[in-house]
Design a protein around this motif. Structure first.
Motif, PDB file in Angstrom:
ATOM      1  N   MET A   1     -42.947 -62.171 105.606  1.00 18.52           N
ATOM      2  CA  MET A   1     -44.480 -62.524 105.706  1.00 18.52           C
ATOM      3  C   MET A   1     -44.939 -64.020 106.031  1.00 18.52           C
ATOM      4  SD  MET A   1     -47.019 -62.423 102.262  1.00 18.52           S
ATOM      5  CE  MET A   1     -46.007 -63.571 101.361  1.00 18.52           C
ATOM      6  N   ALA A   2     -45.726 -64.247 106.766  1.00 22.07           N
ATOM      7  CA  ALA A   2     -46.124 -65.541 107.300  1.00 22.07           C
ATOM      8  C   ALA A   2     -47.123 -65.947 106.327  1.00 22.07           C
ATOM      9  CB  ALA A   2     -46.600 -65.686 108.786  1.00 22.07           C
ATOM     10  N   ARG A   3     -46.997 -67.392 105.950  1.00 20.77           N
ATOM     11  CA  ARG A   3     -48.267 -68.068 105.132  1.00 20.77           C
ATOM     12  C   ARG A   3     -48.341 -69.420 105.705  1.00 20.77           C
ATOM     13  NH1 ARG A   3     -49.079 -71.238 100.598  1.00 20.77           N
ATOM     14  NH2 ARG A   3     -50.751 -70.623  99.387  1.00 20.77           N
ATOM     15  N   PHE A   4     -49.562 -69.738 105.762  1.00 15.83           N
ATOM     16  CA  PHE A   4     -50.167 -70.877 106.416  1.00 15.83           C
ATOM     17  C   PHE A   4     -51.089 -71.515 105.197  1.00 15.83           C
ATOM     18  CE2 PHE A   4     -48.850 -68.450 109.819  1.00 15.83           C
ATOM     19  CZ  PHE A   4     -48.109 -69.350 110.626  1.00 15.83           C
ATOM     20  N   VAL A   5     -50.858 -72.660 104.926  1.00 11.75           N
ATOM     21  CA  VAL A   5     -51.638 -73.477 103.983  1.00 11.75           C
ATOM     22  C   VAL A   5     -51.928 -74.830 104.773  1.00 11.75           C
ATOM     23  CG1 VAL A   5     -51.929 -74.869 101.763  1.00 11.75           C
ATOM     24  CG2 VAL A   5     -50.840 -72.641 102.047  1.00 11.75           C
ATOM     25  N   ARG A   6     -53.322 -75.235 104.948  1.00 13.18           N
ATOM     26  CA  ARG A   6     -53.531 -76.267 105.650  1.00 13.18           C
ATOM     27  C   ARG A   6     -54.604 -77.070 104.756  1.00 13.18           C
ATOM     28  NH1 ARG A   6     -49.831 -75.199 107.949  1.00 13.18           N
ATOM     29  NH2 ARG A   6     -49.435 -74.841 110.208  1.00 13.18           N
ATOM     30  N   CYS A   7     -54.331 -78.367 104.111  1.00 11.69           N
ATOM     31  CA  CYS A   7     -55.676 -78.904 103.649  1.00 11.69           C
ATOM     32  C   CYS A   7     -55.618 -80.297 104.113  1.00 11.69           C
ATOM     33  CB  CYS A   7     -55.132 -79.278 102.236  1.00 11.69           C
ATOM     34  SG  CYS A   7     -54.839 -77.607 101.123  1.00 11.69           S
ATOM     35  N   LEU A   8     -56.937 -80.710 104.377  1.00  9.71           N
ATOM     36  CA  LEU A   8     -57.577 -82.072 104.921  1.00  9.71           C
ATOM     37  C   LEU A   8     -58.081 -82.803 103.873  1.00  9.71           C
ATOM     38  CD1 LEU A   8     -57.690 -83.429 107.543  1.00  9.71           C
ATOM     39  CD2 LEU A   8     -60.115 -82.413 107.763  1.00  9.71           C
ATOM     40  N   GLY A   9     -57.279 -83.582 103.138  1.00  6.58           N
ATOM     41  CA  GLY A   9     -57.665 -84.361 101.912  1.00  6.58           C
ATOM     42  C   GLY A   9     -58.880 -85.323 102.213  1.00  6.58           C
ATOM     43  N   GLY A  10     -59.921 -85.147 101.397  1.00  3.90           N
ATOM     44  CA  GLY A  10     -60.812 -86.074 101.342  1.00  3.90           C
ATOM     45  C   GLY A  10     -62.143 -85.830 102.190  1.00  3.90           C
ATOM     46  N   ALA A  11     -61.733 -84.985 103.266  1.00  2.00           N
ATOM     47  CA  ALA A  11     -62.837 -84.762 104.206  1.00  2.00           C
ATOM     48  C   ALA A  11     -63.770 -83.531 103.614  1.00  2.00           C
ATOM     49  CB  ALA A  11     -62.154 -83.945 105.593  1.00  2.00           C
ATOM     50  N   PRO A 103     -65.207 -72.580 100.292  1.00  2.00           N
ATOM     51  CA  PRO A 103     -65.762 -74.078 101.006  1.00  2.00           C
ATOM     52  C   PRO A 103     -64.735 -75.056 100.298  1.00  2.00           C
ATOM     53  CG  PRO A 103     -67.364 -72.444 100.598  1.00  2.00           C
ATOM     54  CD  PRO A 103     -66.254 -72.085  99.684  1.00  2.00           C
ATOM     55  N   TRP A 104     -64.597 -76.231 100.942  1.00  2.00           N
ATOM     56  CA  TRP A 104     -63.995 -77.417 100.451  1.00  2.00           C
ATOM     57  C   TRP A 104     -65.004 -77.980  99.268  1.00  2.00           C
ATOM     58  CZ3 TRP A 104     -65.075 -82.465  99.588  1.00  2.00           C
ATOM     59  CH2 TRP A 104     -64.069 -83.389  99.262  1.00  2.00           C
ATOM     60  N   PRO A 105     -64.324 -78.645  97.961  1.00  2.00           N
ATOM     61  CA  PRO A 105     -63.105 -78.770  97.841  1.00  2.00           C
ATOM     62  C   PRO A 105     -62.185 -77.607  97.241  1.00  2.00           C
ATOM     63  CG  PRO A 105     -64.302 -79.786  96.199  1.00  2.00           C
ATOM     64  CD  PRO A 105     -65.283 -79.057  97.346  1.00  2.00           C
ATOM     65  N   LEU A 106     -62.883 -76.374  97.069  1.00  2.00           N
ATOM     66  CA  LEU A 106     -62.148 -75.336  96.496  1.00  2.00           C
ATOM     67  C   LEU A 106     -60.951 -75.068  97.337  1.00  2.00           C
ATOM     68  CD1 LEU A 106     -65.233 -73.035  95.526  1.00  2.00           C
ATOM     69  CD2 LEU A 106     -64.431 -75.021  94.378  1.00  2.00           C
ATOM     70  N   CYS A 107     -60.953 -75.057  98.594  1.00  2.00           N
ATOM     71  CA  CYS A 107     -59.835 -74.532  99.378  1.00  2.00           C
ATOM     72  C   CYS A 107     -58.727 -75.400  99.222  1.00  2.00           C
ATOM     73  CB  CYS A 107     -60.258 -74.607 100.936  1.00  2.00           C
ATOM     74  SG  CYS A 107     -60.888 -75.874 101.606  1.00  2.00           S
ATOM     75  N   GLU A 108     -59.055 -76.706  99.120  1.00  2.00           N
ATOM     76  CA  GLU A 108     -57.897 -77.770  98.894  1.00  2.00           C
ATOM     77  C   GLU A 108     -57.367 -77.923  97.712  1.00  2.00           C
ATOM     78  OE1 GLU A 108     -57.156 -82.720  99.551  1.00  2.00           O
ATOM     79  OE2 GLU A 108     -59.125 -81.771 100.277  1.00  2.00           O
ATOM     80  N   ALA A 109     -58.176 -77.332  96.507  1.00  2.00           N
ATOM     81  CA  ALA A 109     -57.433 -77.322  95.186  1.00  2.00           C
ATOM     82  C   ALA A 109     -56.588 -76.249  95.040  1.00  2.00           C
ATOM     83  CB  ALA A 109     -58.868 -77.159  94.216  1.00  2.00           C
ATOM     84  N   LEU A 110     -57.032 -75.264  95.839  1.00  2.96           N
ATOM     85  CA  LEU A 110     -56.099 -73.938  96.020  1.00  2.96           C
ATOM     86  C   LEU A 110     -54.723 -74.414  96.573  1.00  2.96           C
ATOM     87  CD1 LEU A 110     -58.385 -70.914  96.906  1.00  2.96           C
ATOM     88  CD2 LEU A 110     -56.983 -71.358  94.606  1.00  2.96           C
ATOM     89  N   GLY A 111     -54.901 -75.256  97.542  1.00  2.00           N
ATOM     90  CA  GLY A 111     -53.675 -75.467  98.497  1.00  2.00           C
ATOM     91  C   GLY A 111     -52.755 -76.561  97.605  1.00  2.00           C
ATOM     92  N   VAL A 112     -53.378 -77.385  96.559  1.00  2.00           N
ATOM     93  CA  VAL A 112     -52.581 -78.159  95.917  1.00  2.00           C
ATOM     94  C   VAL A 112     -51.948 -77.228  94.679  1.00  2.00           C
ATOM     95  CG1 VAL A 112     -52.818 -79.867  94.044  1.00  2.00           C
ATOM     96  CG2 VAL A 112     -53.950 -80.186  96.253  1.00  2.00           C
ATOM     97  N   ALA A 113     -52.683 -76.433  93.990  1.00  2.00           N
ATOM     98  CA  ALA A 113     -52.139 -75.691  92.911  1.00  2.00           C
ATOM     99  C   ALA A 113     -51.783 -74.254  92.992  1.00  2.00           C
ATOM    100  CB  ALA A 113     -53.126 -75.874  91.541  1.00  2.00           C
TER     101      ALA A 113
END
Length: 266
Positions: A1-11, A103-113
């Motif tokens: 399985m391939a998994r890609f997580v990308r987060c752009l902090g603060g944007a 939408p951001w910042p929900l996607c970034e929070a998911l990337g963190v935790a």
């Protein structure tokens, strides 16, 4: 399985409506000629598209004659690009796609935790006073947290306005201890240390992020409301220390659980 997580902090990425499913359990119709693409090759094709997203966590797995695609994207543009990649696959590749728009910042929070959420399934639970997960103007939000392990609790309310509200710990509620099997309710206003959370604008998607760690992640005297970008960067750094064992007092890792809801005017 391939998994890609990308987060752009603060944007601040463009929000594209409320959290929704891009595709849900359907076999997609393809229009290209049959090129005898194998499921493994299809995984690579879709993964290449998902790898270019800036705030997303997309999983692509081979399942017999097709693919199972899950996770989340942060913008409508990425959702459209992923759908185009899936519908562009040759005939004979069945696709089961269940991808949410966060939408951001929900996607970034998911990337963190998010990884901690999957690892800790069944040990930390969230319950809400509105089972529909839809809250209207002036309604009260109550969250009950229960865990199978004792520790220190961190609970944040995150919305697409770009703000984070610390429900615990915070100056009014400094005691962040959580005992196994003893639920804690936040937002009920039943004590002097309990805020009441009333739904007000802006409306749209929001999330609750809860974490249990052996030692406190943050002091209780942080600002009760913070911008999401700097806070999520601090959270990422704190969790990295927990996971690396750099803080002996926090040895034992962390458990996370997230839940999504929608606020509306009427």
């Amino acid at each position: 399985m391939a998994r890609f997580v990308r987060c752009l902090g603060g944007a601040r990425l463009a929000a594209a409506g409320i959290a929704a499913f891009l595709l849900s359990g359907q076999t997609l119709a393809q229009s290209q000629p049959d090129t005898a693409t194998t499921p493994a090759e299809a995984v690579r094709l879709v993964s290449a598209t998902a790898g270019g997203f800036t705030c997303a966590g997309v999983t692509v797995a081979e399942t017999g004659k097709g693919l199972r695609v899950g996770g989340y994207v942060g913008t409508g543009e990425d959702a459209a690009a992923l759908k185009a990649a899936l519908t562009g696959l040759p005939p004979g590749i069945d696709v089961d796609a269940r991808v949410a728009l966060r939408p951001w910042p929900l996607c970034e929070a998911l990337g963190v935790a998010g990884p901690l959420d999957r690892q800790g399934a069944g040990t930390l639970d969230l319950a809400f006073n509105r089972p529909s997960m839809v809250y209207r103007k002036d309604e009260k939000l109550e969250v009950t947290v229960s865990a199978g392990t004792s520790g220190h609790l961190t609970v944040d309310y995150i919305d697409t306005d770009g703000s984070v509200i610390h429900m615990v710990p915070m100056r009014l509620r400094r005691d962040d201890r959580l005992e196994a099997g003893r639920p804690v309710t936040l937002g009920g206003g039943k004590s002097a240390a309990d805020r009441v959370y009333t739904i007000t604008p802006p409306y749209g998607p929001a999330m609750i992020l809860a974490l249990v760690t052996r030692a406190p992640l943050f002091p209780a005297d942080r600002e009760e409301v913070e911008p999401a970008g700097p806070y999520l960067a601090s959270l990422r750094a704190a969790l990295a220390k927990v996971e690396s064992g750099a803080n002996p007092e926090a040895d034992g890792g962390a458990v996370a659980r997230s839940a999504f809801f929608t606020t509306v005017a009427e």
